[in-house]
Design a protein around this motif. Structure first.
Motif, PDB file in Angstrom:
ATOM      1  N   ASP A  99      17.903   1.503  39.478  1.00 35.89           N
ATOM      2  CA  ASP A  99      16.667   1.822  38.782  1.00 35.89           C
ATOM      3  C   ASP A  99      17.014   2.528  37.480  1.00 35.89           C
ATOM      4  N   PRO A 100      16.914   1.826  36.339  1.00 35.17           N
ATOM      5  CA  PRO A 100      17.332   2.445  35.071  1.00 35.17           C
ATOM      6  C   PRO A 100      16.346   3.453  34.521  1.00 35.17           C
ATOM      7  N   PHE A 101      15.193   3.617  35.188  1.00 40.10           N
ATOM      8  CA  PHE A 101      14.153   4.489  34.651  1.00 40.10           C
ATOM      9  C   PHE A 101      13.971   5.766  35.469  1.00 40.10           C
ATOM     10  N   ARG A 148      23.263   2.870  35.577  1.00 43.65           N
ATOM     11  CA  ARG A 148      21.871   2.973  35.148  1.00 43.65           C
ATOM     12  C   ARG A 148      21.752   2.681  33.646  1.00 43.65           C
ATOM     13  N   LYS A 149      22.654   3.252  32.844  1.00 43.95           N
ATOM     14  CA  LYS A 149      22.611   3.035  31.401  1.00 43.95           C
ATOM     15  C   LYS A 149      22.933   1.580  31.048  1.00 43.95           C
ATOM     16  N   LEU A 202      19.826  -0.592  31.800  1.00 41.67           N
ATOM     17  CA  LEU A 202      18.785  -0.417  30.786  1.00 41.67           C
ATOM     18  C   LEU A 202      19.174  -1.104  29.482  1.00 41.67           C
ATOM     19  N   ILE A 210      18.643  -4.961  29.829  1.00 41.75           N
ATOM     20  CA  ILE A 210      17.233  -5.335  29.800  1.00 41.75           C
ATOM     21  C   ILE A 210      16.671  -5.181  28.387  1.00 41.75           C
ATOM     22  N   THR A 211      17.095  -4.139  27.692  1.00 41.46           N
ATOM     23  CA  THR A 211      16.640  -3.916  26.317  1.00 41.46           C
ATOM     24  C   THR A 211      17.078  -5.057  25.409  1.00 41.46           C
ATOM     25  N   LEU A 237       7.336  -3.662  33.627  1.00 40.18           N
ATOM     26  CA  LEU A 237       7.725  -3.131  32.322  1.00 40.18           C
ATOM     27  C   LEU A 237       6.907  -3.818  31.230  1.00 40.18           C
ATOM     28  N   TRP A 252       7.023  -4.144  27.241  1.00 42.83           N
ATOM     29  CA  TRP A 252       7.764  -3.899  26.012  1.00 42.83           C
ATOM     30  C   TRP A 252       6.930  -4.276  24.796  1.00 42.83           C
TER      31      TRP A 252
END
Length: 223
Positions: free
Chosen positions: A59-61, A75-76, A79, A82-83, A111, A113
């Motif tokens: 879970d990156p959030f 996690r980083k 994220l 996905i970014t 999510l 964006w």
């Protein structure tokens, strides 16, 4: 809409750059890939899905004060991938915003964006609250059939395909014309002077023609 598995990305240059984290996507039935290559292109993906198994779920959030260095790195990395994926969708499609469904083992997040960042829903355990996930999918289906702009598609941009009359107009505009003007600096003879009215430069026509050969989608914009 149809949920297609992606697994490996057909646009290999993009896949190499971002590691391609998405493994599924909702696409309109009209553009469902054929059996020869069932992987949906970035241009066709309406709502990408990232489905992680229970063992690999990240879970990156969420930031836990007790996470170790390995958990923090995973996690980083999740994220960041996905970014980058969202950036490529915005680059290839005419988008106002983009929804991504992130499934992490027994939980999922929705999510949203846009070009300023991302807003995420709380993590919901769909094994206990399956009705919530069904309600989300039902709402997506209803919006898809009535107002796709609510799913992030730009209402002023209409994608055109090779079998449409607009496509033929685009291809005609890409053909070099005798009246195209050379932009290079030089001394002009009398017969090289352009006539009155607007002109089209050769490099502009060439760049437009080359843009049609890249495999990227073509849109008709309302101005």
């Amino acid at each position: 809409m149809h949920l297609c598995t992606c697994q490996r990305h057909p646009e290999t240059t993009i896949a190499d750059e971002m590691g391609y984290p998405m493994n599924s996507a909702l696409v309109p039935i009209s553009v469902v890939p054929g059996p020869e290559d069932p992987r949906p292109l970035l241009a066709d993906q309406l709502i990408p899905w990232l489905i992680q198994g229970k063992e690999e779920a990240v879970d990156p959030f969420i930031i836990c004060q007790y996470e170790n260095a390995v958990q923090q790195r995973r996690r980083k990395e999740a994220l960041a991938k996905i970014t980058r994926y969202a950036e490529h969708i915005f680059g290839m499609q005419q988008r106002v915003h983009l929804f991504i469904v992130l499934v992490m083992g027994p939980k999922f997040r929705l999510l949203r964006w846009d070009r300023s960042g991302v807003v995420v829903s709380r993590a919901v355990d769909y094994t206990h609250h399956w009705d919530f996930l069904c309600d989300v999918l039902c709402r997506i289906s209803v919006v898809f059939h009535h107002d796709r702009s609510m799913l992030g598609q730009d209402p002023t941009a209409h994608r055109i395909f090779p079998d449409s009359p607009e496509w033929q107009r685009v291809c005609t505009a890409a053909v070099p014309q005798d009246t195209d003007v050379d932009h290079r600096e030089r001394l002009l003879t009398d017969d090289e002077l352009p006539g009155p009215g607007p002109v089209t430069y050769q490099f502009v026509r060439t760049a437009f023609r080359e843009s049609l050969m890249t495999g990227w989608p073509v849109y008709l914009l309302e101005v």
